[in-house]
Design a protein around this motif. Structure first.
Motif, PDB file in Angstrom:
ATOM      1  N   VAL A 126       0.841  -1.206   0.000  1.00 50.31           N
ATOM      2  CA  VAL A 126       0.000   0.000   0.000  1.00 50.31           C
ATOM      3  C   VAL A 126       0.873   1.253   0.000  1.00 50.31           C
ATOM      4  O   VAL A 126       0.573   2.245  -0.675  1.00 50.31           O
ATOM      5  N   SER A 127       1.972   1.210   0.745  1.00 49.56           N
ATOM      6  CA  SER A 127       2.890   2.348   0.759  1.00 49.56           C
ATOM      7  C   SER A 127       3.514   2.575  -0.614  1.00 49.56           C
ATOM      8  O   SER A 127       3.689   3.720  -1.043  1.00 49.56           O
ATOM      9  N   ILE A 128       3.844   1.492  -1.306  1.00 51.25           N
ATOM     10  CA  ILE A 128       4.376   1.615  -2.669  1.00 51.25           C
ATOM     11  C   ILE A 128       3.336   2.254  -3.582  1.00 51.25           C
ATOM     12  O   ILE A 128       3.652   3.121  -4.412  1.00 51.25           O
ATOM     13  N   MET A 129       2.066   1.860  -3.455  1.00 49.25           N
ATOM     14  CA  MET A 129       1.009   2.437  -4.278  1.00 49.25           C
ATOM     15  C   MET A 129       0.859   3.930  -4.026  1.00 49.25           C
ATOM     16  O   MET A 129       0.526   4.692  -4.942  1.00 49.25           O
ATOM     17  N   ARG A 130       1.107   4.360  -2.823  1.00 46.55           N
ATOM     18  CA  ARG A 130       0.924   5.776  -2.489  1.00 46.55           C
ATOM     19  C   ARG A 130       2.078   6.654  -2.972  1.00 46.55           C
ATOM     20  O   ARG A 130       1.848   7.773  -3.447  1.00 46.55           O
ATOM     21  N   ASN A 131       3.311   6.161  -2.872  1.00 43.62           N
ATOM     22  CA  ASN A 131       4.458   7.059  -3.006  1.00 43.62           C
ATOM     23  C   ASN A 131       5.436   6.710  -4.115  1.00 43.62           C
ATOM     24  O   ASN A 131       6.284   7.549  -4.444  1.00 43.62           O
ATOM     25  N   ALA A 132       5.369   5.516  -4.677  1.00 48.43           N
ATOM     26  CA  ALA A 132       6.402   5.097  -5.624  1.00 48.43           C
ATOM     27  C   ALA A 132       6.113   5.630  -7.027  1.00 48.43           C
ATOM     28  O   ALA A 132       5.155   6.366  -7.262  1.00 48.43           O
ATOM     29  N   ASP A 133       6.954   5.235  -7.962  1.00 49.95           N
ATOM     30  CA  ASP A 133       6.760   5.643  -9.350  1.00 49.95           C
ATOM     31  C   ASP A 133       5.591   4.879  -9.966  1.00 49.95           C
ATOM     32  O   ASP A 133       5.063   3.929  -9.375  1.00 49.95           O
ATOM     33  N   THR A 134       5.198   5.280 -11.154  1.00 48.63           N
ATOM     34  CA  THR A 134       3.984   4.739 -11.783  1.00 48.63           C
ATOM     35  C   THR A 134       4.062   3.235 -11.985  1.00 48.63           C
ATOM     36  O   THR A 134       3.118   2.501 -11.679  1.00 48.63           O
ATOM     37  N   SER A 135       5.186   2.746 -12.503  1.00 46.08           N
ATOM     38  CA  SER A 135       5.326   1.315 -12.757  1.00 46.08           C
ATOM     39  C   SER A 135       5.216   0.501 -11.466  1.00 46.08           C
ATOM     40  O   SER A 135       4.548  -0.544 -11.421  1.00 46.08           O
ATOM     41  N   SER A 136       5.855   0.982 -10.416  1.00 44.04           N
ATOM     42  CA  SER A 136       5.795   0.280  -9.140  1.00 44.04           C
ATOM     43  C   SER A 136       4.383   0.314  -8.559  1.00 44.04           C
ATOM     44  O   SER A 136       3.926  -0.652  -7.950  1.00 44.04           O
ATOM     45  N   GLN A 137       3.684   1.434  -8.729  1.00 45.81           N
ATOM     46  CA  GLN A 137       2.308   1.540  -8.234  1.00 45.81           C
ATOM     47  C   GLN A 137       1.409   0.490  -8.888  1.00 45.81           C
ATOM     48  O   GLN A 137       0.628  -0.197  -8.207  1.00 45.81           O
ATOM     49  N   VAL A 138       1.507   0.359 -10.195  1.00 49.01           N
ATOM     50  CA  VAL A 138       0.662  -0.599 -10.913  1.00 49.01           C
ATOM     51  C   VAL A 138       0.995  -2.032 -10.503  1.00 49.01           C
ATOM     52  O   VAL A 138       0.102  -2.864 -10.310  1.00 49.01           O
ATOM     53  N   SER A 165     -12.900  -3.778   5.666  1.00 48.75           N
ATOM     54  CA  SER A 165     -11.984  -3.063   6.551  1.00 48.75           C
ATOM     55  C   SER A 165     -10.540  -3.507   6.408  1.00 48.75           C
ATOM     56  O   SER A 165      -9.669  -2.990   7.109  1.00 48.75           O
ATOM     57  N   GLY A 166     -10.275  -4.441   5.535  1.00 49.15           N
ATOM     58  CA  GLY A 166      -8.931  -4.977   5.412  1.00 49.15           C
ATOM     59  C   GLY A 166      -8.161  -4.425   4.232  1.00 49.15           C
ATOM     60  O   GLY A 166      -8.096  -3.208   3.997  1.00 49.15           O
ATOM     61  N   LEU A 167      -7.581  -5.337   3.455  1.00 50.90           N
ATOM     62  CA  LEU A 167      -6.652  -4.952   2.393  1.00 50.90           C
ATOM     63  C   LEU A 167      -7.323  -4.112   1.314  1.00 50.90           C
ATOM     64  O   LEU A 167      -6.743  -3.134   0.828  1.00 50.90           O
ATOM     65  N   PHE A 168      -8.551  -4.459   0.910  1.00 50.08           N
ATOM     66  CA  PHE A 168      -9.183  -3.712  -0.176  1.00 50.08           C
ATOM     67  C   PHE A 168      -9.452  -2.265   0.228  1.00 50.08           C
ATOM     68  O   PHE A 168      -9.357  -1.360  -0.602  1.00 50.08           O
ATOM     69  N   LYS A 169      -9.778  -2.043   1.466  1.00 51.09           N
ATOM     70  CA  LYS A 169      -9.967  -0.675   1.959  1.00 51.09           C
ATOM     71  C   LYS A 169      -8.666   0.123   1.807  1.00 51.09           C
ATOM     72  O   LYS A 169      -8.676   1.272   1.354  1.00 51.09           O
ATOM     73  N   GLY A 170      -7.532  -0.501   2.183  1.00 52.41           N
ATOM     74  CA  GLY A 170      -6.246   0.165   2.024  1.00 52.41           C
ATOM     75  C   GLY A 170      -5.910   0.406   0.565  1.00 52.41           C
ATOM     76  O   GLY A 170      -5.345   1.451   0.208  1.00 52.41           O
ATOM     77  N   VAL A 171      -6.238  -0.570  -0.294  1.00 54.15           N
ATOM     78  CA  VAL A 171      -5.986  -0.422  -1.725  1.00 54.15           C
ATOM     79  C   VAL A 171      -6.781   0.751  -2.283  1.00 54.15           C
ATOM     80  O   VAL A 171      -6.259   1.597  -3.028  1.00 54.15           O
ATOM     81  N   PHE A 172      -8.066   0.819  -1.943  1.00 52.55           N
ATOM     82  CA  PHE A 172      -8.921   1.896  -2.454  1.00 52.55           C
ATOM     83  C   PHE A 172      -8.402   3.262  -2.017  1.00 52.55           C
ATOM     84  O   PHE A 172      -8.292   4.192  -2.832  1.00 52.55           O
ATOM     85  N   GLU A 173      -8.068   3.416  -0.746  1.00 56.13           N
ATOM     86  CA  GLU A 173      -7.590   4.700  -0.252  1.00 56.13           C
ATOM     87  C   GLU A 173      -6.251   5.072  -0.894  1.00 56.13           C
ATOM     88  O   GLU A 173      -5.998   6.246  -1.185  1.00 56.13           O
ATOM     89  N   ALA A 174      -5.415   4.075  -1.133  1.00 57.27           N
ATOM     90  CA  ALA A 174      -4.126   4.347  -1.783  1.00 57.27           C
ATOM     91  C   ALA A 174      -4.339   4.786  -3.234  1.00 57.27           C
ATOM     92  O   ALA A 174      -3.633   5.677  -3.729  1.00 57.27           O
TER      93      ALA A 174
END
Length: 552
Positions: A126-138, A165-174
């Protein structure tokens, strides 16, 4: 003669790349790739050991430390991320993360430790999705969705937790809050939300919860974009078959049309009730009829949003008209000041607005009813006629046929076209002194403007308009009404460009008479000598026309 003696085979020394004749550029490439190959070999070795025996479970912590997810200034190690995804997928499929009441205490400790490492890995993705480069996010998004699939498939009891409340919630917010996340958001919509109905359902759930608190305009723009891509509301006989997780086909909530509509309705309402900017409100009103309303099982819930938008004025009110009229006609919405507000929208800005055609189409629907009082219809006719005096030609071309159709549907208003004055004394006084127009343009109530007592002298004035098309169509009002009605669609989309192209045609239309620019063409323009030679023109040294330029 001396001869060469070959040494033993085992005593030969391996040649270096330089001795073997390998070019220096290739030697550098081999040297650069060597650390990567070594790192990959190490990662694969750690992964294989984990799958071989429990005694190597500590390798999981080693791999997580190599991920570099939260290291500032360093790119995340995607090879490690993919390897860990395989590791946890195998552990989940093998039941190693399942709790069992009958298990021994040491087994429970191992399961708890594995769960902690899995949570740590998920947070890293989730942290990678928030802050990394585009390729890493995908890449991180794909790995997260694979973990969701594995967990829900092999741990059915974790279904609600993972999605809500678990992983998908974090994915959506990221996805929503990602830095430079346009590509990530497109990937999320195109690869998961649009194709799979269970992902779409839980996305609606997350949007409604996320938008329950006040958000910034930028965040709301992303939410609106996500929901706008879900523009195909299921029909009552729709069969749900496209699921990201196969077990979702047995979930009654995910196979219910009403349940999907309810979740989408809640999501849209949460966005509509949030801190919307004016431009966002307009964009939502544009897609209201085709994208938003089809999801609502109770369209009357849109009443507050539409009435508030209708009261804003200007282009926002114009855009709110169609949705508001739908509620009035289909859901019996009580809006007693509807025509008063509609009348107030008729101003000079309307005729220059890009939404002019849309407004005329809707107003044509609103005023067709024969149950409307003649005084109200006459006010609209008179207001449009007055505005036509300063309107652009494309707008006048639409106003005159519109008024013609209103006269055909409301014949009692034709008194505004011609009145016979029977009192001769009044006739003489009128011809001598004229009279004031009884129409009150400042009266906000269309039933009290006295427009029915007035006449359409404005349209007669337009019969002398500089544009021949406008003058020709304005003369229709003065002629006998032989046509049943005009098709407004033939006039609503007129533009300056279209009128100019129609006038110019293909260039093959011959001119009946060459247009005259000057009645006498001078030989010189800016000198006294030239003007004197031409004769008949202004030869005074202080001529006003020549004083406009100074060539000294």
């Amino acid at each position: 003669m001396p001869t060469r003696v070959d040494g033993a085979t085992g005593s030969r020394k391996r040649k270096t790349p330089k001795e073997a004749g390998v070019p220096s550029s290739k030697r550098r490439a081999v040297a650069d790739n060597q650390p990567e190959d070594d790192a990959m070999d190490e990662i694969l070795k750690l992964e294989e050991q984990i799958s071989e025996s429990r005694k190597y479970y500590n390798n999981i912590a080693t791999l997580i430390s190599m991920l570099n997810a939260d290291e500032p200034g360093q790119e995340p190690n995607l090879l490690v991320a993919v390897s860990l995804c395989r590791v946890f997928s195998r552990l989940i499929a093998g039941g190693n993360l399942n709790d069992s009441k009958r298990a021994a205490e040491n087994e429970k400790i191992i399961v708890a430790w594995l769960k902690e490492r899995c949570q740590e890995y998920q947070k890293a993705l989730v942290s990678i999705m928030r802050n990394a480069d585009t390729s890493s996010q995908v890449t991180a998004l794909t790995l997260c969705m694979r973990l969701i699939n594995e967990r829900v498939t092999h741990i059915p009891s974790a279904d609600s937790e993972v999605w809500s409340s678990g992983l998908f919630k974090g994915v959506f917010e990221a996805v929503v809050e990602a830095r430079d996340g346009q590509v990530l958001q497109s990937e999320f919509v195109e690869k998961f939300v649009q194709p799979y109905e269970d992902v779409r359902y839980y996305t609606f759930v997350q949007v409604s919860e996320y938008a329950a608190t006040e958000r910034t305009s930028e965040t709301l723009e992303i939410l609106i974009s996500l929901l706008s891509h879900c523009d195909s509301a299921p029909s009552t006989d729709h069969k749900f078959e496209a699921f990201y997780i196969k077990s979702s086909s047995t979930n009654k909530r995910l196979t219910s049309v009403n349940s999907h509509r309810k979740r989408a309705q809640d999501a849209w309402l949460a966005v509509l009730n949030n801190n919307l900017s004016q431009s966002q409100r307009k964009s939502l009103l544009r897609i209201m009829a085709h994208t938003i309303e089809p999801w609502f099982s109770r369209p009357e819930l849109l009443m507050d949003f539409l009435t508030d938008s209708y009261n804003v004025g200007g282009a926002t009110s114009l855009l709110a008209l169609s949705g508001l009229f739908y509620l009035i006609r289909e859901k019996n919405l009580d809006y007693p000041q509807f025509y008063t507000k509609l009348y107030s929208l008729l101003d000079s800005d309307l005729l220059h607005s890009k939404h002019r055609s849309r407004f005329f189409r809707l107003m044509n629907t609103f005023l067709l009813s024969t149950h409307l009082p003649a005084t109200l219809v006459a006010s609209f006719i008179k207001r449009l006629s007055r505005l036509a005096l300063n309107a652009p030609p494309p707008a006048i071309v639409a106003i005159v046929p519109f008024i013609y159709n209103l006269f055909r549907h409301h014949p009692i208003c034709t008194f505004m076209l011609h009145r016979v004055i029977r009192d001769q004394n009044f006739q003489k006084e009128l011809e001598k002194e004229g009279m004031d127009d009884p129409f009150d343009p400042n009266e906000p109530d269309p039933t009290r403007t006295d427009a029915i007592e007035s006449s359409l002298w404005e349209i007669e004035t337009l019969q002398s308009h500089y544009h021949p098309n406008v003058a020709a169509i304005a003369r229709v009002i003065s002629e006998q009404f032989t046509k049943q009605q005009y098709n407004l669609e033939d006039f609503l989309d007129y533009t300056y460009q279209g009128m100019l192209q129609a006038e110019l045609g293909s260039g093959e239309k011959p001119l009946k008479r060459i247009p005259v620019v000057e009645y006498q063409i001078p030989k010189r323009i800016f000198t006294d000598r030239g003007l004197e030679e031409d004769g008949g023109l202004d030869t005074a040294p202080g001529s006003f026309m020549r004083a406009l330029w100074d060539f000294s």
